[in-house]
Design a protein around this motif. Structure first.
Motif, PDB file in Angstrom:
ATOM      1  N   HIS A 270       0.834  -1.207   0.000  1.00 10.13           N
ATOM      2  CA  HIS A 270       0.000   0.000   0.000  1.00 10.13           C
ATOM      3  C   HIS A 270       0.862   1.246   0.000  1.00 10.13           C
ATOM      4  CE1 HIS A 270      -2.864   3.065   1.038  1.00 10.13           C
ATOM      5  NE2 HIS A 270      -2.341   3.230   2.230  1.00 10.13           N
ATOM      6  N   LEU A 271       1.974   1.221   0.730  1.00  4.09           N
ATOM      7  CA  LEU A 271       2.826   2.398   0.795  1.00  4.09           C
ATOM      8  C   LEU A 271       4.262   1.997   1.040  1.00  4.09           C
ATOM      9  CD1 LEU A 271       3.792   3.105   4.006  1.00  4.09           C
ATOM     10  CD2 LEU A 271       1.360   3.593   4.190  1.00  4.09           C
ATOM     11  N   THR A 272       5.153   2.849   0.596  1.00  5.91           N
ATOM     12  CA  THR A 272       6.543   2.841   1.022  1.00  5.91           C
ATOM     13  C   THR A 272       6.832   4.253   1.521  1.00  5.91           C
ATOM     14  OG1 THR A 272       7.243   3.312  -1.258  1.00  5.91           O
ATOM     15  CG2 THR A 272       7.312   1.021  -0.533  1.00  5.91           C
ATOM     16  N   ALA A 273       7.580   4.358   2.588  1.00  6.50           N
ATOM     17  CA  ALA A 273       7.797   5.667   3.203  1.00  6.50           C
ATOM     18  C   ALA A 273       9.207   5.759   3.755  1.00  6.50           C
ATOM     19  CB  ALA A 273       6.775   5.916   4.324  1.00  6.50           C
ATOM     20  N   THR A 274       9.708   6.975   3.802  1.00  6.65           N
ATOM     21  CA  THR A 274      10.979   7.273   4.452  1.00  6.65           C
ATOM     22  C   THR A 274      10.711   8.299   5.546  1.00  6.65           C
ATOM     23  OG1 THR A 274      12.231   6.864   2.426  1.00  6.65           O
ATOM     24  CG2 THR A 274      13.331   8.133   4.158  1.00  6.65           C
ATOM     25  N   VAL A 275      11.090   7.958   6.766  1.00  9.59           N
ATOM     26  CA  VAL A 275      10.917   8.843   7.917  1.00  9.59           C
ATOM     27  C   VAL A 275      12.284   9.292   8.381  1.00  9.59           C
ATOM     28  CG1 VAL A 275      10.020   9.049  10.271  1.00  9.59           C
ATOM     29  CG2 VAL A 275       8.839   7.598   8.595  1.00  9.59           C
ATOM     30  N   ARG A 276      12.435  10.590   8.576  1.00 10.94           N
ATOM     31  CA  ARG A 276      13.688  11.123   9.101  1.00 10.94           C
ATOM     32  C   ARG A 276      13.430  11.793  10.439  1.00 10.94           C
ATOM     33  NH1 ARG A 276      14.153  11.739   3.531  1.00 10.94           N
ATOM     34  NH2 ARG A 276      15.945  10.606   2.668  1.00 10.94           N
ATOM     35  N   PHE A 277      14.337  11.523  11.386  1.00 12.35           N
ATOM     36  CA  PHE A 277      14.207  12.049  12.734  1.00 12.35           C
ATOM     37  C   PHE A 277      15.117  13.258  12.918  1.00 12.35           C
ATOM     38  CE2 PHE A 277      13.427   7.466  12.880  1.00 12.35           C
ATOM     39  CZ  PHE A 277      12.143   7.444  13.413  1.00 12.35           C
ATOM     40  N   ALA A 278      14.708  14.155  13.810  1.00 13.40           N
ATOM     41  CA  ALA A 278      15.515  15.336  14.097  1.00 13.40           C
ATOM     42  C   ALA A 278      16.779  14.935  14.846  1.00 13.40           C
ATOM     43  CB  ALA A 278      14.708  16.338  14.921  1.00 13.40           C
ATOM     44  N   ARG A 279      17.810  15.717  14.662  1.00 20.42           N
ATOM     45  CA  ARG A 279      19.071  15.448  15.352  1.00 20.42           C
ATOM     46  C   ARG A 279      18.872  15.576  16.854  1.00 20.42           C
ATOM     47  NH1 ARG A 279      20.590  18.201  10.736  1.00 20.42           N
ATOM     48  NH2 ARG A 279      22.197  17.175   9.474  1.00 20.42           N
ATOM     49  N   GLY A 280      19.445  14.611  17.590  1.00 20.94           N
ATOM     50  CA  GLY A 280      19.397  14.690  19.041  1.00 20.94           C
ATOM     51  C   GLY A 280      18.054  14.346  19.643  1.00 20.94           C
ATOM     52  N   GLY A 281      17.056  14.013  18.801  1.00 19.39           N
ATOM     53  CA  GLY A 281      15.756  13.633  19.331  1.00 19.39           C
ATOM     54  C   GLY A 281      14.882  14.792  19.736  1.00 19.39           C
ATOM     55  N   ALA A 282      15.355  16.033  19.569  1.00 19.34           N
ATOM     56  CA  ALA A 282      14.565  17.184  19.971  1.00 19.34           C
ATOM     57  C   ALA A 282      13.590  17.568  18.877  1.00 19.34           C
ATOM     58  CB  ALA A 282      15.486  18.367  20.286  1.00 19.34           C
ATOM     59  N   THR A 283      12.556  18.301  19.260  1.00 16.85           N
ATOM     60  CA  THR A 283      11.621  18.805  18.265  1.00 16.85           C
ATOM     61  C   THR A 283      12.354  19.693  17.286  1.00 16.85           C
ATOM     62  OG1 THR A 283       9.827  18.758  19.858  1.00 16.85           O
ATOM     63  CG2 THR A 283       9.514  20.144  17.921  1.00 16.85           C
ATOM     64  N   PRO A 284      12.207  19.455  15.977  1.00 18.07           N
ATOM     65  CA  PRO A 284      12.981  20.216  15.004  1.00 18.07           C
ATOM     66  C   PRO A 284      12.605  21.695  14.987  1.00 18.07           C
ATOM     67  CG  PRO A 284      11.334  18.856  13.925  1.00 18.07           C
ATOM     68  CD  PRO A 284      11.321  18.467  15.355  1.00 18.07           C
ATOM     69  N   HIS A 285      13.617  22.529  14.945  1.00 20.22           N
ATOM     70  CA  HIS A 285      13.405  23.973  14.845  1.00 20.22           C
ATOM     71  C   HIS A 285      14.172  24.577  13.690  1.00 20.22           C
ATOM     72  CE1 HIS A 285      11.177  24.619  18.602  1.00 20.22           C
ATOM     73  NE2 HIS A 285      11.920  23.667  19.102  1.00 20.22           N
ATOM     74  N   THR A 286      15.155  23.853  13.144  1.00 20.34           N
ATOM     75  CA  THR A 286      16.013  24.420  12.119  1.00 20.34           C
ATOM     76  C   THR A 286      15.250  24.619  10.822  1.00 20.34           C
ATOM     77  OG1 THR A 286      17.860  23.237  13.085  1.00 20.34           O
ATOM     78  CG2 THR A 286      18.162  24.105  10.855  1.00 20.34           C
ATOM     79  N   PRO A 287      15.272  25.829  10.239  1.00 18.35           N
ATOM     80  CA  PRO A 287      14.585  26.039   8.956  1.00 18.35           C
ATOM     81  C   PRO A 287      15.153  25.127   7.888  1.00 18.35           C
ATOM     82  CG  PRO A 287      15.193  28.134   9.966  1.00 18.35           C
ATOM     83  CD  PRO A 287      15.880  27.055  10.749  1.00 18.35           C
ATOM     84  N   ARG A 288      14.274  24.719   7.000  1.00 16.10           N
ATOM     85  CA  ARG A 288      14.676  23.844   5.915  1.00 16.10           C
ATOM     86  C   ARG A 288      14.636  24.598   4.595  1.00 16.10           C
ATOM     87  NH1 ARG A 288      16.812  19.020   6.966  1.00 16.10           N
ATOM     88  NH2 ARG A 288      15.742  18.099   5.193  1.00 16.10           N
ATOM     89  N   VAL A 289      15.103  23.888   3.537  1.00 16.70           N
ATOM     90  CA  VAL A 289      15.031  24.460   2.199  1.00 16.70           C
ATOM     91  C   VAL A 289      13.578  24.723   1.849  1.00 16.70           C
ATOM     92  CG1 VAL A 289      15.513  24.009  -0.230  1.00 16.70           C
ATOM     93  CG2 VAL A 289      17.115  23.242   1.520  1.00 16.70           C
ATOM     94  N   GLY A 290      13.304  25.794   1.106  1.00 15.60           N
ATOM     95  CA  GLY A 290      11.945  26.140   0.734  1.00 15.60           C
ATOM     96  C   GLY A 290      11.300  25.078  -0.119  1.00 15.60           C
TER      97      GLY A 290
END
Length: 447
Positions: free
Chosen positions: A419-439
Motif C-alpha cells: 500500500h505504501l513505502t515511506a521514508t521517515v527522518r528524525f531530528a538530530r538529538g531527538g529534539a523537536t525540530p526547529h532548524t529552517p529547511r530548504v523552501g
C-alpha cells in the motif's frame, strides 16, 4: 483538451505562490483528540499537535469557503469536465520545521507544481497533478511544507464488488509437471527441476530433458540469490491485484537458470540490469504464495504472525484491521470528505472495489509506527508513496528498517501488494525540530 490543460498548467506554475490564507481553526485539543483516537495513536500530545496532522489544519472540511481555493482547483476542474473524474493521491512528502502548538493560528500558502500525462495506469488513463503547500505561524515563520500529488483518471470498468472471499484473482495453472514447484513454494523453497539422467537444470519445468531427452527428473532447491538479467516496467493493461507501475524481471539464479517475477521492495526506476536480488515469498491470500524478488540488500520482510498484544505482530510490525468504521472515522478525523473514503457505491463508480484509506490516514499511520518503533524521537520529515489501495475488509501491516540513527524506511502491505513505502527522518538529538529547511521549491519530486 490536452493543449488547453498544459497551457493552464503553465500559467498557474508561472504565477508562483498564492497569497496566504488563514486555516479554518486554530490548532486545538479537540481535533487532536479526534485524530489520535481514530488512528489509534496513544502518544502524548499535551501542548503540541502530531506533525503528520499539518495538512488537517488547512483542510476545508465538508463545506468549503469561497476563499478556500486550492492551487490545482482549475486544473482538476478541467480534467473533471474532460471525463477524468477519478482521483487518488499518490505522493505526500512533508517536512516539519517545528511542531505546532495548541492555540496557534496558522496560515497556509500554496503554489502549483505541474501536470504530467496522459499516462496509462492500473486505474485508467490519467494525469498526475502536483502542488506544494507551506504553513506559517503568526510571525510569518514557516513551520512545515509539503509536496502533494494526485492522479486524475478516467474510471475503467467497474471491478467486482468486495466479498469474493479475499482471493487473489490471478491463479497459476498447476499441472503434473509443475506441481512439485508449487509444493516447494508452499514449503518456503524455490525448487528447480533437474534431469535425473544428465543432471541438467531447467526452468520452466517440463516432461523431457531438452539435452538428453530423458523423462526421469527430480529437483534441487535454489539458493534464492541471483541478478536481474532483463526487466520491463509494467504500466498497462491493468492487472487485477496490482498497482502500476511495477517492475517484472527475468532473474538469472546462481544455479544458472532464469525465472520471472516481480521486483518488490524498491521503486521500479531503481531496478537495473545486473542488480543483485534475493528471493522473497509474497502471500497473496490465504492459499496463494508467489515467489518474488527484492534487492539483495533489502531488509527481510517475513510474514507477520499475530501476537497477543492488540495491533502488534511478532515481527515487530503494526497491524491495522481496515474496517469500514476505521476508514470512515479516520477520513473524517483528517477532514477528508471525498466520497471514495465513505461511500462504497461512489468508490466503485470510480473504479475501486470498495472504500479505501485516504493518504492523510496513511501518513498518520506511518508517523504512529515510526514513533512507536523509535522511542523518544522527534520527526523531521515523512515521505510517502502510495501503491495498492488499502480497501475495507483488508489488513494493513506496517514494518520498518532502521537505515541509520536518523532514518527509518517503512513498508505498509495489504493482501494485494504494498500500500505504501515511506521514508521517515528524525531530528538530530531527538529534539523537536526547529532548524529552517530548504523552501518548498527544494523538495525533490518523487516520480
Amino acid at each position: 483538451m490536452h493543449d488547453e490543460l498544459m497551457a493552464l498548467a503553465g500559467r498557474l506554475e508561472a504565477a508562483g505562490e498564492r497569497p496566504p490564507l488563514p486555516c479554518p481553526d486554530p490548532v486545538n485539543a479537540a481535533m487532536i483528540r479526534n485524530w489520535t483516537q481514530a488512528l489509534g495513536d496513544t502518544g502524548t500530545w499535551d501542548d503540541v499537535a502530531p506533525p503528520a496532522m499539518i495538512q488537517v489544519w488547512s483542510m476545508p472540511g465538508l463545506v468549503r469557503r469561497p476563499d478556500q481555493r486550492g492551487a490545482a482547483d482549475e486544473v482538476l476542474a478541467m480534467l473533471d469536465a474532460a471525463g477524468y473524474t477519478g482521483i487518488v493521491a499518490t505522493n505526500c512528502d512533508q517536512v516539519y520545521d517545528r511542531y505546532v502548538k495548541v492555540g496557534e493560528q496558522l496560515r497556509t500558502r500554496m503554489r502549483f507544481g505541474g501536470v504530467t500525462g496522459p499516462k496509462r495506469t492500473a486505474m485508467g488513463e490519467g494525469y498526475f497533478v502536483t502542488w506544494y503547500q507551506s504553513w506559517y505561524d503568526e510571525n510569518d515563520e514557516r513551520v512545515a511544507e509539503m509536496l502533494f500529488r494526485v492522479l486524475k483518471f478516467k474510471p475503467g470498468p467497474r471491478p467486482p464488488a468486495a466479498g469474493t472471499g479475499g482471493k487473489y484473482p490471478l491463479r497459476p495453472a498447476i499441472g503434473q509437471d509443475s506441481a512439485f514447484f508449487w509444493d516447494g513454494v508452499d514449503a518456503g523453497e524455490l525448487r528447480i527441476q533437474r534431469c535425473a539422467g544428465c543432471g541438467t537444470l531447467r526452468h520452466p519445468p517440463g516432461p523431457m530433458c531438452p539435452k538428453c531427452r530423458s523423462l526421469d527428473r527430480d529437483h534441487v532447491v535454489a539458493s534464492g540469490r541471483g541478478e536481474v538479467h532483463s526487466y520491463v516496467v509494467h504500466h498497462h493493461p491493468p492487472v487485477p491485484g496490482r498497482t502500476a507501475p511495477y517492475a517484472v524481471a527475468v532473474v538469472e539464479l546462481e544455479e544458472g537458470v532464469r525465472i520471472v517475477g516481480n521486483v518488490n521492495g524498491c521503486p521500479p526506476e531503481d531496478v537495473r540490469i545486473g542488480m543483485p536480488v534475493r528471493l522473497e515469498f509474497e502471500r497473496m491470500d490465504d492459499e496463494l504464495v508467489l515467489p518474488q524478488w527484492v534487492p539483495a540488500d533489502a531488509p527481510p520482510a517475513p510474514p507477520p504472525v499475530a501476537d497477543e498484544a492488540a495491533g502488534e505482530t511478532a515481527s515487530g510490525g503494526l497491524e491495522i484491521e481496515l474496517t469500514p468504521t476505521f476508514i470512515i472515522s479516520a477520513a473524517i478525523a483528517t477532514r477528508d470528505f471525498m466520497p471514495v473514503h465513505h461511500d462504497p457505491a461512489q468508490a466503485r463508480a470510480q473504479g475501486s472495489q470498495d472504500i479505501f484509506v485516504n493518504i492523510l490516514t496513511s501518513i498518520g499511520l506511518v508517523q504512529r509506527f515510526a514513533l512507536e518503533t523509535v522511542s523518544d524521537a522527534a520527526l523531521e520529515s515523512i515521505e510517502v508513496r502510495l501503491g495498492a489501495p488499502a480497501y475495507a475488509g483488508d489488513t494493513l501491516t506496517l514494518t520498518g528498517d532502521r537505515v541509520d540513527d536518523r532514518t527509518l524506511r517503512v513498508r505498509g502491505a495489504v493482501s494485494i501488494g504494498d500500500h505504501l513505502t515511506a521514508t521517515v527522518r528524525f531530528a538530530r538529538g531527538g529534539a523537536t525540530p526547529h532548524t529552517p529547511r530548504v523552501g518548498s521549491a527544494g523538495i525533490e519530486e518523487a516520480g
